[in-house]
Scaffold this motif. Structure first.
Motif, PDB file in Angstrom:
ATOM      1  N   ARG A  12       4.488  15.427  -7.554  1.00  0.00           N
ATOM      2  CA  ARG A  12       3.368  14.655  -8.109  1.00  0.00           C
ATOM      3  C   ARG A  12       3.749  13.237  -8.499  1.00  0.00           C
ATOM      4  N   ASP A  13       4.895  12.761  -8.012  1.00  0.00           N
ATOM      5  CA  ASP A  13       5.375  11.426  -8.393  1.00  0.00           C
ATOM      6  C   ASP A  13       4.313  10.345  -8.201  1.00  0.00           C
ATOM      7  N   GLN A  14       3.696  10.367  -7.013  1.00  0.00           N
ATOM      8  CA  GLN A  14       2.786   9.267  -6.689  1.00  0.00           C
ATOM      9  C   GLN A  14       1.507   9.318  -7.534  1.00  0.00           C
ATOM     10  N   GLY A  17      -4.435  -7.124 -16.204  1.00  0.00           N
ATOM     11  CA  GLY A  17      -5.245  -7.840 -15.220  1.00  0.00           C
ATOM     12  C   GLY A  17      -4.545  -8.004 -13.878  1.00  0.00           C
ATOM     13  N   HIS A  18      -3.265  -7.645 -13.802  1.00  0.00           N
ATOM     14  CA  HIS A  18      -2.559  -7.678 -12.507  1.00  0.00           C
ATOM     15  C   HIS A  18      -3.034  -6.485 -11.663  1.00  0.00           C
ATOM     16  N   THR A  19      -2.845  -6.594 -10.367  1.00  0.00           N
ATOM     17  CA  THR A  19      -3.101  -5.412  -9.542  1.00  0.00           C
ATOM     18  C   THR A  19      -1.778  -4.963  -8.924  1.00  0.00           C
ATOM     19  N   VAL A  20      -1.616  -3.655  -8.760  1.00  0.00           N
ATOM     20  CA  VAL A  20      -0.385  -3.124  -8.183  1.00  0.00           C
ATOM     21  C   VAL A  20      -0.725  -2.146  -7.060  1.00  0.00           C
ATOM     22  N   THR A  21      -0.148  -2.397  -5.904  1.00  0.00           N
ATOM     23  CA  THR A  21      -0.339  -1.521  -4.751  1.00  0.00           C
ATOM     24  C   THR A  21       0.929  -0.701  -4.544  1.00  0.00           C
ATOM     25  N   ILE A  22       0.753   0.584  -4.278  1.00  0.00           N
ATOM     26  CA  ILE A  22       1.905   1.440  -3.977  1.00  0.00           C
ATOM     27  C   ILE A  22       2.154   1.404  -2.477  1.00  0.00           C
ATOM     28  N   VAL A  23       3.377   1.088  -2.108  1.00  0.00           N
ATOM     29  CA  VAL A  23       3.784   1.198  -0.710  1.00  0.00           C
ATOM     30  C   VAL A  23       4.583   2.495  -0.629  1.00  0.00           C
ATOM     31  N   SER A  24       4.004   3.454   0.084  1.00  0.00           N
ATOM     32  CA  SER A  24       4.565   4.796   0.049  1.00  0.00           C
ATOM     33  C   SER A  24       5.591   5.012   1.156  1.00  0.00           C
ATOM     34  N   MET A  25       6.654   5.699   0.823  1.00  0.00           N
ATOM     35  CA  MET A  25       7.772   5.929   1.743  1.00  0.00           C
ATOM     36  C   MET A  25       7.888   7.412   2.085  1.00  0.00           C
ATOM     37  N   PRO A  26       8.609   7.745   3.151  1.00  0.00           N
ATOM     38  CA  PRO A  26       8.850   9.162   3.426  1.00  0.00           C
ATOM     39  C   PRO A  26       9.661   9.804   2.308  1.00  0.00           C
ATOM     40  N   GLU A  27       9.662  11.139   2.295  1.00  0.00           N
ATOM     41  CA  GLU A  27      10.317  11.887   1.215  1.00  0.00           C
ATOM     42  C   GLU A  27      11.828  11.682   1.192  1.00  0.00           C
ATOM     43  N   SER A  28      12.446  11.593   2.370  1.00  0.00           N
ATOM     44  CA  SER A  28      13.902  11.587   2.424  1.00  0.00           C
ATOM     45  C   SER A  28      14.487  10.263   1.918  1.00  0.00           C
ATOM     46  N   THR A  29      15.400  10.372   0.967  1.00  0.00           N
ATOM     47  CA  THR A  29      16.039   9.175   0.428  1.00  0.00           C
ATOM     48  C   THR A  29      16.800   8.426   1.532  1.00  0.00           C
ATOM     49  N   THR A  30      17.321   9.160   2.492  1.00  0.00           N
ATOM     50  CA  THR A  30      18.075   8.531   3.584  1.00  0.00           C
ATOM     51  C   THR A  30      17.147   7.664   4.437  1.00  0.00           C
ATOM     52  N   ASP A  31      15.949   8.161   4.715  1.00  0.00           N
ATOM     53  CA  ASP A  31      14.973   7.367   5.475  1.00  0.00           C
ATOM     54  C   ASP A  31      14.523   6.144   4.676  1.00  0.00           C
TER      55      ASP A  31
END
Ligand code: GLC
Length: 414
Positions: A28-30, A45-59
């Motif tokens: 549930r991290d995201q 008042g800032h906006t923040v976008t999440i750039v989502s990555m694959p699960e693997s830390t290596t990737d």
């Protein structure tokens, strides 16, 4: 508020920034991150976008290195694995001058892991120390004790698996863990080897002692699990694969990080209330058990055009309220010492105070000792382990090859 070509004027004062934070999501991290970012947006008042990555830390590491090498200003805040600081520190600002007022509240070991010289590369967000998850209902049903050693775990896993299958539970397995060829396997295998007395992959002083009989014994044991108490597919399992099998009720034991606890006890979990956790097994009587130190921390890119706001965000996500919420909702061990003592946390997420000593005693990977070469070292290590578990050479053969490769990587020194 009036929208002005991409920026918003806030009560006649600051211009609101548009920030990007990149992170890999497990469990549930995201979801919890988004909820906390919404609060940040409302407050600032800032906006923040999440750039989502694959699960693997290596990737993730591979992608991060591309952005950083290109000096991309697209990402302001990176969520960084605990092991990366020495390898990528040049791309991040020194956070120390910006957190001097709060850094004393953080777990000292967590801060230490993010220091390269005098520079604080990332502000610690949450820690990790794995557990052996076990099905308390199945142990009780089959009259078995919670195992102390890996040998006992193997026998108990097999006995319960076979008995359950005989009763028609065809999908039951004994043990699931992270066996894919990636950083997660390095974490698992370090634990097996250290608990057998086989030492670290590379010792703190940089010496390479990994080619030894205890390490071979540990890897031979792990290889014996594949196709016996663990499915062949475990050779492709990462964290969420293992959790999927365990949480759906199809494994007796699981090695996983802390996040699996809250999810396993979620209202929609088939095993809710029917599992327990203990420290990982030992390599035998009188031998130790070992828990690899995990964790993710927030760094501000040197190439960010919004550094001030990015620092504000990093401080916000790691403040008491947000750490407390994260600890309760996701059972991720916090990095603020006081959250471990919070009565509400203890009442709502008993795993947090229970696991504090394990987190405190967790074993770092040799990322400090091997400096810029850690990723190569780890990749050689997980390859040797994965080959052994796949039946591609014996443990002895693969450890001898590993030793030669590590010596070549080390050259005159790390
Ligand atoms: C967890 C740990 C991280 C580790 C990874 C391996 O995410 O927090 O430190 O590298 O697992 O899969």
């Amino acid at each position: 508020m009036t929208a002005l070509a991409g920026a918003t004027l806030l009560a006649g004062t600051a211009i609101a920034a548009e920030l990007n934070i990149v992170h890999g999501s497990v469990g549930r991290d995201q979801e919890i991150l988004r909820a906390q970012l919404d609060k940040f947006e409302a407050e600032t008042g800032h906006t923040v976008t999440i750039v989502s990555m694959p699960e693997s830390t290596t990737d993730q590491f591979a992608q991060y290195k591309l952005w950083l090498a290109a000096q991309s200003s697209d990402i302001d805040v990176y969520r960084l694995d605990v092991i990366w600081a020495p390898q990528i520190e040049t791309h991040f600002i020194d956070l120390m001058p910006h957190v001097e007022d709060i850094i004393g509240d953080f777990v000292p070991g967590a801060v230490e892991s993010q220091m390269v010289g005098d520079k604080l590369v990332a502000l610690p967000m949450f820690l990790g120390a794995p557990a052996l998850y076990y099905r308390s209902d199945l142990l009780e049903k089959h009259g078995k004790a919670v195992p102390e050693t890996w040998q006992e775990m193997t026998e108990t896993a097999r006995a319960i698996m076979e008995a359950e299958r005989a009763e028609g539970n065809a999908d039951m397995w004994g043990f699931v863990f992270q066996g894919a060829a990636y950083e997660g396997l390095t974490c698992n295998a370090q634990e097996w080897i250290v608990s057998f007395g086989g030492g670290r992959i590379v010792e703190n002083d940089g010496t390479i002692g990994i080619n030894n009989p205890q390490a071979a014994e540990a890897l031979t044991m792990a290889a014996s699990w594949v196709g016996d108490i663990a499915p062949d597919g475990v050779l492709n399992y990462k964290e969420e694969d293992a959790r999927g099998v365990f949480q759906s009720g199809n494994a007796v034991f699981m090695r996983n990080w802390n996040y699996a606890y809250a999810l396993g006890n979620g209202d929609d979990s088939p095993i809710k209330g029917n599992f327990g956790v203990r420290t990982l097994p030992t390599g035998g009587e009188g031998k130790p058990s070992a828990h690899t130190l995990g964790g993710w921390h927030l760094g501000v890119s040197k190439y960010s055009e919004n550094q001030e706001e990015a620092i504000e965000l990093v401080r916000f996500l790691n403040n008491y309220e947000n750490q407390k919420e994260r600890a309760i909702v996701t059972s991720r061990p916090p990095t603020l010492t006081a959250v471990y003592e919070d009565a509400e946390v203890a009442a709502e997420q008993e795993f947090i105070p229970l696991w504090k000593p394990v987190v405190d005693g967790a074993l770092p990977r040799p990322s400090a000792a091997t400096k810029r070469q850690y990723n190569e070292v780890s990749s050689e290590f997980w390859t040797a382990v994965h080959d052994t578990m796949s039946g591609n050479g014996t443990a002895e053969e693969n450890l001898a090859k590993l030793e030669a490769r590590l010596k070549r990587l080390k050259g005159a020194g790390w």
